[in-house]
Design an enzyme around this catalytic site. Structure first.
Site, PDB file in Angstrom:
ATOM      1  N   ASN A 223       0.720  -1.286   0.001  1.00 12.31           N
ATOM      2  CA  ASN A 223      -0.016   0.135  -0.040  1.00 12.31           C
ATOM      3  C   ASN A 223       0.830   1.255  -0.238  1.00 12.31           C
ATOM      4  OD1 ASN A 223       0.695  -0.666   2.441  1.00 12.31           O
ATOM      5  ND2 ASN A 223      -1.108   0.638   3.523  1.00 12.31           N
ATOM      6  N   ILE A 224       0.305   2.402  -0.662  1.00 17.70           N
ATOM      7  CA  ILE A 224       1.068   3.508  -0.739  1.00 17.70           C
ATOM      8  C   ILE A 224      -0.009   4.871  -0.283  1.00 17.70           C
ATOM      9  CG2 ILE A 224       2.514   5.192  -2.420  1.00 17.70           C
ATOM     10  CD1 ILE A 224       2.880   2.624  -4.153  1.00 17.70           C
ATOM     11  N   GLU A 225       0.366   5.175   0.937  1.00 16.75           N
ATOM     12  CA  GLU A 225      -0.616   6.341   1.342  1.00 16.75           C
ATOM     13  C   GLU A 225      -0.167   7.458   0.702  1.00 16.75           C
ATOM     14  OE1 GLU A 225      -0.941   5.862   5.456  1.00 16.75           O
ATOM     15  OE2 GLU A 225      -2.243   4.159   5.421  1.00 16.75           O
TER      16      GLU A 225
ATOM     17  N   CYS B 173      -3.862   0.526  -2.740  1.00 13.36           N
ATOM     18  CA  CYS B 173      -3.923  -0.675  -1.947  1.00 13.36           C
ATOM     19  C   CYS B 173      -2.778  -1.418  -2.410  1.00 13.36           C
ATOM     20  CB  CYS B 173      -5.374  -1.203  -2.172  1.00 13.36           C
ATOM     21  SG  CYS B 173      -6.486  -0.538  -1.389  1.00 13.36           S
TER      22      CYS B 173
ATOM     23  N   GLU C 246      -2.956  -4.564  -3.251  1.00 12.86           N
ATOM     24  CA  GLU C 246      -3.460  -5.586  -4.137  1.00 12.86           C
ATOM     25  C   GLU C 246      -3.626  -4.909  -5.744  1.00 12.86           C
ATOM     26  OE1 GLU C 246      -4.721  -4.546  -1.470  1.00 12.86           O
ATOM     27  OE2 GLU C 246      -6.317  -6.185  -0.657  1.00 12.86           O
TER      28      GLU C 246
ATOM     29  N   CYS D   7     -10.319  -4.686   0.220  1.00 10.75           N
ATOM     30  CA  CYS D   7     -11.431  -3.980   0.229  1.00 10.75           C
ATOM     31  C   CYS D   7     -12.210  -3.996  -1.083  1.00 10.75           C
ATOM     32  CB  CYS D   7     -10.847  -2.350   0.098  1.00 10.75           C
ATOM     33  SG  CYS D   7     -10.391  -1.880  -1.369  1.00 10.75           S
TER      34      CYS D   7
ATOM     35  N   CYS E 281     -10.769  -3.001  -4.440  1.00  7.13           N
ATOM     36  CA  CYS E 281      -9.889  -4.193  -4.993  1.00  7.13           C
ATOM     37  C   CYS E 281     -10.610  -5.273  -5.548  1.00  7.13           C
ATOM     38  CB  CYS E 281      -8.763  -4.584  -3.942  1.00  7.13           C
ATOM     39  SG  CYS E 281      -7.852  -3.260  -3.486  1.00  7.13           S
TER      40      CYS E 281
HETATM   41 ZN   LIG Z   1      -8.175  -2.485  -1.655  1.00  8.62          ZN
END
Ligand SMILES: [Zn+2]
Length: 133
Positions: A42-44, A53, A55, A90, A93
């Site tokens: 994940n890359i916020e 996300c 995925e 989520c 995804c």
């Molecule tokens: Zn997701």
């Protein structure tokens, strides 16, 4: 590639997670039909809605490399980049996976006690949206 091998790669990928805001790291390892594996984390972003996300990061890497056939994805995640508990994808995804994967696409999860869980995409996103083709 065994489920254990795929989970191991997902656990390596979580180390690259960029999650200064939630501190919730996620790693994913996507197995293609030809055996190649693409990982993602994940890359916020400070503008939260721009967060990627793990995925979808893995799928973007694979798709942009020309892959279209996918067999399975291992996903791990938790606070402080620990693979704490089963980290299910989520809704966004799941929908992205449904664009490229059949209902029997396999998802593999592991918690910090080494317990594993699996599900198919059809179980996680039944009756998904498509154009009915
Ligand atoms: Zn997701």
């Amino acid at each position: 590639m065994t489920n254990e091998g795929l989970l191991s790669l997902a656990k390596e990928a979580i180390e690259n997670a960029y999650c200064p805001y939630s501190r919730f790291g996620v790693g994913a390892a996507l197995l293609c039909g030809d055996g190649e594996v693409f990982t993602g984390c994940n890359i916020e972003n400070a503008s939260f809605s721009l967060t990627l996300c793990a995925e979808r990061t893995a799928f973007a890497k694979a798709l942009s490399s020309g892959k279209r056939d996918f067999k399975a994805i291992a996903i791990v995640g938790g606070k402080d980049k620990r693979a704490e508990k089963f980290c299910y994808p989520c809704g966004a995804c799941r929908q992205v996976m449904s664009e490229f994967c059949s209902e029997d696409f396999e998802l593999i999860f592991e918690d910090e006690n080494g317990r594993t869980d699996t599900a198919t995409l059809g179980q996680l996103l039944p009756k998904s949206f498509d154009f009915g083709e």
